[in-house]
Enzyme design. Sequence first.
Site, mmCIF file in Angstrom:
data_model
loop_
_atom_site.group_PDB
_atom_site.id
_atom_site.type_symbol
_atom_site.label_atom_id
_atom_site.label_comp_id
_atom_site.label_asym_id
_atom_site.label_seq_id
_atom_site.Cartn_x
_atom_site.Cartn_y
_atom_site.Cartn_z
ATOM 1 N N TYR A 263 23.506 159.238 -25.000
ATOM 2 C CA TYR A 263 24.945 159.044 -25.171
ATOM 3 C C TYR A 263 25.818 159.494 -24.113
ATOM 4 O O TYR A 263 25.894 160.840 -23.780
ATOM 5 C CB TYR A 263 25.223 159.555 -26.578
ATOM 6 C CG TYR A 263 25.260 158.436 -27.612
ATOM 7 C CD1 TYR A 263 24.144 157.560 -27.710
ATOM 8 C CD2 TYR A 263 25.810 158.931 -28.893
ATOM 9 C CE1 TYR A 263 24.046 156.835 -28.848
ATOM 10 C CE2 TYR A 263 25.801 157.987 -30.218
ATOM 11 C CZ TYR A 263 24.725 157.104 -29.807
ATOM 12 O OH TYR A 263 24.604 156.110 -31.065
ATOM 13 N N ASP B 125 36.206 147.960 -34.399
ATOM 14 C CA ASP B 125 36.080 149.302 -34.894
ATOM 15 C C ASP B 125 37.371 149.650 -35.798
ATOM 16 O O ASP B 125 38.359 149.080 -35.772
ATOM 17 C CB ASP B 125 35.672 150.332 -34.021
ATOM 18 C CG ASP B 125 34.712 151.566 -34.711
ATOM 19 O OD1 ASP B 125 35.224 152.142 -35.473
ATOM 20 O OD2 ASP B 125 33.783 151.551 -34.177
ATOM 21 N N TRP C 136 19.562 155.783 -33.160
ATOM 22 C CA TRP C 136 20.184 156.698 -32.454
ATOM 23 C C TRP C 136 20.075 158.204 -32.904
ATOM 24 O O TRP C 136 20.406 158.996 -32.332
ATOM 25 C CB TRP C 136 21.659 156.073 -32.600
ATOM 26 C CG TRP C 136 22.279 156.336 -33.888
ATOM 27 C CD1 TRP C 136 22.339 155.489 -34.844
ATOM 28 C CD2 TRP C 136 23.135 157.200 -34.544
ATOM 29 N NE1 TRP C 136 22.700 155.738 -35.754
ATOM 30 C CE2 TRP C 136 23.641 157.027 -35.742
ATOM 31 C CE3 TRP C 136 23.874 158.425 -33.849
ATOM 32 C CZ2 TRP C 136 24.420 157.815 -36.548
ATOM 33 C CZ3 TRP C 136 24.497 159.460 -34.725
ATOM 34 C CH2 TRP C 136 24.728 159.039 -35.901
ATOM 35 N N GLU D 152 35.949 157.099 -27.391
ATOM 36 C CA GLU D 152 37.146 158.012 -28.092
ATOM 37 C C GLU D 152 37.787 158.863 -27.089
ATOM 38 O O GLU D 152 39.078 158.742 -27.100
ATOM 39 C CB GLU D 152 36.297 158.933 -29.022
ATOM 40 C CG GLU D 152 36.040 158.232 -30.535
ATOM 41 C CD GLU D 152 34.342 157.711 -30.360
ATOM 42 O OE1 GLU D 152 34.033 157.771 -29.304
ATOM 43 O OE2 GLU D 152 33.994 157.847 -31.236
ATOM 44 N N GLU E 175 27.145 154.429 -40.468
ATOM 45 C CA GLU E 175 28.106 155.301 -40.827
ATOM 46 C C GLU E 175 29.001 155.010 -41.915
ATOM 47 O O GLU E 175 30.245 154.798 -41.853
ATOM 48 C CB GLU E 175 28.884 155.973 -39.585
ATOM 49 C CG GLU E 175 28.090 156.686 -38.807
ATOM 50 C CD GLU E 175 28.780 157.212 -37.439
ATOM 51 O OE1 GLU E 175 28.457 158.317 -36.849
ATOM 52 O OE2 GLU E 175 29.785 156.502 -37.076
ATOM 53 N N HIS F 64 33.387 151.166 -40.498
ATOM 54 C CA HIS F 64 34.163 150.986 -39.179
ATOM 55 C C HIS F 64 34.763 149.600 -39.061
ATOM 56 O O HIS F 64 34.880 148.913 -37.968
ATOM 57 C CB HIS F 64 32.961 150.986 -37.845
ATOM 58 C CG HIS F 64 32.681 152.424 -37.684
ATOM 59 N ND1 HIS F 64 33.098 153.265 -37.084
ATOM 60 C CD2 HIS F 64 31.268 152.574 -37.885
ATOM 61 C CE1 HIS F 64 32.170 154.413 -36.834
ATOM 62 N NE2 HIS F 64 31.083 154.004 -37.500
#
Length: 781
Positions: free
Chosen positions: A441, A212, A413, A493, A345, A282
Amino acid sequence: MKPGMSARRHRRFALACAAMGTVLLTAGASAGSAPVWSLLPMPAVVKPAGAGMVDIRAGAGVAVRGTSDAATAAVVDNFVRRVASVRGLGLRRVAKGEPAAVTFDVRPDAAVVGEEGYAIAVDGQGIVVTARTARGAFYGSVTAWQLLTQPGWTRGAVAHVPYGTIEDHPRFAWRALLLDSSRHYQSADEIKRLIDWMSLDKLNVLVWHITDDQGWRLPVPAYPELSTKGACRAAVGNDSEVSGARSKPYCKVYTAAEIGDIVRYAAERYVEIVPEIDLPGHSQAAIAAYPWLGVTGRRPPVWTDWGVSPWLLNPNAKTLRFVDDVMDEAMRLFPSRHISIGGDEADKQQWNASPEINAQMKALKLADMDELQGWFMQQVASYLVEHGRTPVGWDDEVAAGGALPKSQVVMSWHGDHDERVALAALRQGHDVVMTPQESLYFDHLQSGNPDEWAGPPPEVTLRQAYDTRVVPPGAIAEEAKHIVGVQAGLWSEQMLTFAHMQHAAFPRIAALAELGWSSPDTHDWNGFLARLPADIGRYRALGIAAADSAFAPTFEVSQEPGGAFRAALANQVRAGDIRYTTDGTEPGATSTVYTQPLTLPAGSIVRAATFAPDGGALSAVRSMALDEATLWSRDGATLETCSGEPPSRLQGAAPAHGPSPVYAVEIGNACWMWPAATMQGAQRVVVAAEKLPWRYGDEARGAVVRASDGVDDAVEIHANRCDGPRVATLPLGHASSAAGPVRRQARLATPVAADVRALCVFATGDPRQGQWAIGKLSFLK
């Protein structure tokens, strides 16, 4: 796909359900049924005999009939070790024909459903597990172990197993956890422990997110700087607590030997390791290692923020050769039939600004950059298919109205709008894995309790996880057949440690297990809650530090006329026995059961915990002081955000001793409301706050900057609304991020008046220069 974003992007997921009363956790029973075995996930068919019981003692024999290959022998050895280590019963392998209390009968023609199916008979012959394959025998061994660890079991004591039969097989082929090892790293031994534990809930896929923006953890010998540069980022914020110092970079990479060991260990537990190499977004860490992979030719740092980075791979031929090389190494290290290539993303601002990429898009006769991403991903997917692998990726291009490679398994997702994106992927002909962020999640907060661990919003409670919709509304039967499984995400994260990973995964993993394995006909929240305490006991025996958020007692305190205090207790799931004390002792399994709100004199301290019917603890002890200080104080986690958005919970700097503080704050907007504030006559205020490093990338666009009257930041408190009369100003000084909490106090210009019914509290300054968070706000006379 990725958390670490504010609630601006993630609106609160609301369950439309009626208020529930307290559920009695009758061991192993669904509401209104007779007690049965406490098994989880719930088997397809369970038939207790109603009479008779077999006793399993230390020294009892374990035999194998039928196929006795190495794989079956490994399953049986694993079972014997597990029973010895957890249950304290030393069983022994015996030869065919010798008496055995537990028998594994593995035959290709066994009357069970599929390779993962099994049957169990408990009668005068002992426990007999029947399966077609070693894989089915493994899942049968897990259930047999659960039969030996029913509620009330004592380590080393004889196991009394009631007669009956079980027939079982999974609902879905893909029952997965996603583990993010890029944002924060887990050791090989920790990953193996997670694999062991998840296999005991009959999960069979670990999607390993190993690359990532924040770190490339996959060794690729042809590109050594992926490991020397792409795996290292500056130790910002809490990362320094892991790296050892702010001056010491956060550098982590797995070796090929470690990966091989993890893959072999997983295979022995029938868990498939699916590597995820995220493309074309990413990828900032890869571009930091080799700038020519990017669009601009510049070398960015490995990202220290969370969110969505604008650094995309250049979709040219040279990059595709690099990707092919990486996929070759991934295929060499991972025998999995599946490889995930991401596709989520992808912020295309650099692509849009590049004349070269615009020319490529036109030369390929593509309409827009989404189609160019589709073309790029098709090249990668085709390469995998040519080499006998099945590509897996995210649903973002479907959400944008585009198409994905036909061969791709889609991880969906985007769970909003009645799973419309999953339905669209099904109608494009894809196999789909359901992993809605709104309920699966598991890095997300699991409660609003003041002591909840760090995580992004919105809350994903145990009930929300259990009630995940796995078939989108509108899907016809033929389309629903292409839903191949369910998956929970452990995005890291805000999970620095393996302890945090355990807190996030367990016990919500039990809800995931039931979604993935059990028949929809057995889906029953009350039955699940009744069987869960036995599983929590097993987690405890395995050494898993499971969260108690669902069962933790909460307190609602108010003052009665005359000065006494009223305390109402509850827990999230409204289940179990909340037991309490007021005499200073710790509550135990025989303490008074809470049945109605308590009225107690000022100065009392209530201590409470939740217990299962067998006396096992379902939560740690929580306590609450009943006094004016409690009424006039608020933990930051109990304040509301000014915008009404659910807050993130962010971890502060580690103190010299004890746990790190955790703060509730809306990222980019350091503003809180205290509704129904009643502290008439208060004359002083004390604030505990901390300035946290800004690590929120694209959230910077929505940051709210508030001007200060002075040079330094300050906390301002206003009556009734944020532009109301100022109650107090507390200068915060020139505090630096990650320096730890500060405490400020001030005398109010005038005592709090009777017409003050709410308070607005905000920090001045620019949150992008450091996000202020409130730990506690207290008023005093």
